[in-house]
Design an enzyme around this catalytic site. Structure first.
Site, short mmCIF file in Angstrom:
data_model
loop_
_atom_site.label_atom_id
_atom_site.label_comp_id
_atom_site.label_asym_id
_atom_site.label_seq_id
_atom_site.Cartn_x
_atom_site.Cartn_y
_atom_site.Cartn_z
N GLY A 1 5.29 1.35 -10.14
CA GLY A 1 4.54 2.59 -10.10
C GLY A 1 4.02 3.07 -11.43
N HIS B 1 13.31 -2.03 -1.40
CA HIS B 1 12.39 -1.66 -2.48
C HIS B 1 12.99 -0.55 -3.33
CE1 HIS B 1 8.79 -0.03 -4.44
NE2 HIS B 1 8.25 -1.21 -4.24
N TRP C 1 0.81 -1.22 0.00
CA TRP C 1 0.00 0.00 0.00
C TRP C 1 0.85 1.27 0.00
CZ3 TRP C 1 -4.07 -1.53 4.28
CH2 TRP C 1 -5.00 -2.41 3.71
N GLY D 1 0.93 -3.17 -6.27
CA GLY D 1 0.85 -1.79 -5.83
C GLY D 1 -0.56 -1.24 -5.89
N SER E 1 3.04 -3.43 -12.04
CA SER E 1 1.86 -3.36 -12.94
C SER E 1 1.03 -4.64 -12.92
CB SER E 1 2.31 -3.04 -14.37
OG SER E 1 3.04 -1.84 -14.42
#
Length: 258
Positions: A173, A95, A10, A234, A213
């Site tokens: 992202g 990350h 999150w 994500g 994605s």
């Protein structure tokens, strides 16, 4: 047999109340623990409240980051001991956003990995797709640059507990469509790298996830690959109905269009 692991990341979305409400919505609809493992990586302030709402459901509470030291004068940092007390069983480390925005390097992440292992938290170590040459046991191999040195001091029996996540930099992202073949290629290369250092038997035990994605439309095709043991999701994980679609991916047909 490696158990699939589906994780929601999150990032800095959802406050404590929103996090708790999300768990209320999904906890009765999660797959059985024997079939699959499910986790949510949320902001540290919400972890304890989320753990209270799990109530025996197949849901792991995951921290998004941790300090490299257990205790000390590190204002603003969070110790893995506190994360464990809050109910976290896993912690994400390395990350791409931590590296890109906060300039964490392999040495720092290695120290965090060792600290987490010493405390009983299982690291989920992330890597992007950049590869470099390295000599391993007298032979030249291509290895993932962001994993170079990260396993220093990690014993073989510790490595098999660690979870890895392959996250190509172009996909994190972004709204681009994830390619299942790219996911398989990256995860298989990581497994080959582990085999070169630790042996094939251990490499076959390590779970390797794909991140970037992932959504309800492509997850089944991604998970159909033999070296992909799960996904790190994500933005598509922020809605409860979409997340439930993805954790129950085994009930959905694989699309040939991907």
């Amino acid at each position: 047999m490696r158990k699939p692991f589906i994780i929601a990341n999150w990032k800095m979305h959802k406050n404590i109340q929103e996090s708790v409400e999300f768990i209320k919505q999904i906890r009765e609809c999660l797959p059985q623990a024997g079939v699959e493992e499910v986790g949510i990586a949320a902001q540290a302030v919400a972890l304890a409240n989320m753990k209270q709402m799990v109530q025996g459901a197949n849901l792991q509470i995951i921290a998004q980051n941790a300090a490299s030291e257990l205790v000390g004068p590190y204002t603003g940092e969070i110790s893995v001991r506190c994360l464990a007390d809050a109910g976290a069983s896993y912690v994400m480390l390395g990350h791409l956003e931590r590296r890109r925005l906060f300039h964490e390097d392999n040495e720092t992440i290695n120290q965090k990995v060792l600290t987490a292992l010493a405390t009983g938290l299982t690291p989920i170590i992330c890597t992007d797709d950049k590869m470099v040459q390295a000599e391993i046991n007298g032979e030249i191999h291509y290895i993932f640059d962001q994993l170079k040195g990260v396993f220093d001091g990690v014993a073989p029996d510790q490595l098999k507990k660690i979870v890895l996540s392959y996250e190509p930099s172009w996909a994190v992202g972004s709204s681009q469509t994830a390619n299942p073949l790219v996911a398989q290629k990256g995860c298989s290369r990581i497994r080959e790298m582990i085999a070169a250092v630790y042996g094939q038997r251990l490499a076959d035990q390590v779970r390797i996830l794909y991140g970037g994605s992932v959504n309800p439309q492509n997850i089944a095709a991604i998970m159909a690959n033999p070296d992909v043991d799960g996904v790190l999701i994500g933005r598509a994980s922020l809605q409860a109905d979409h997340f439930l679609e993805m954790v129950n991916w085994q009930q959905a047909p694989v699309s040939n269009a991907l």
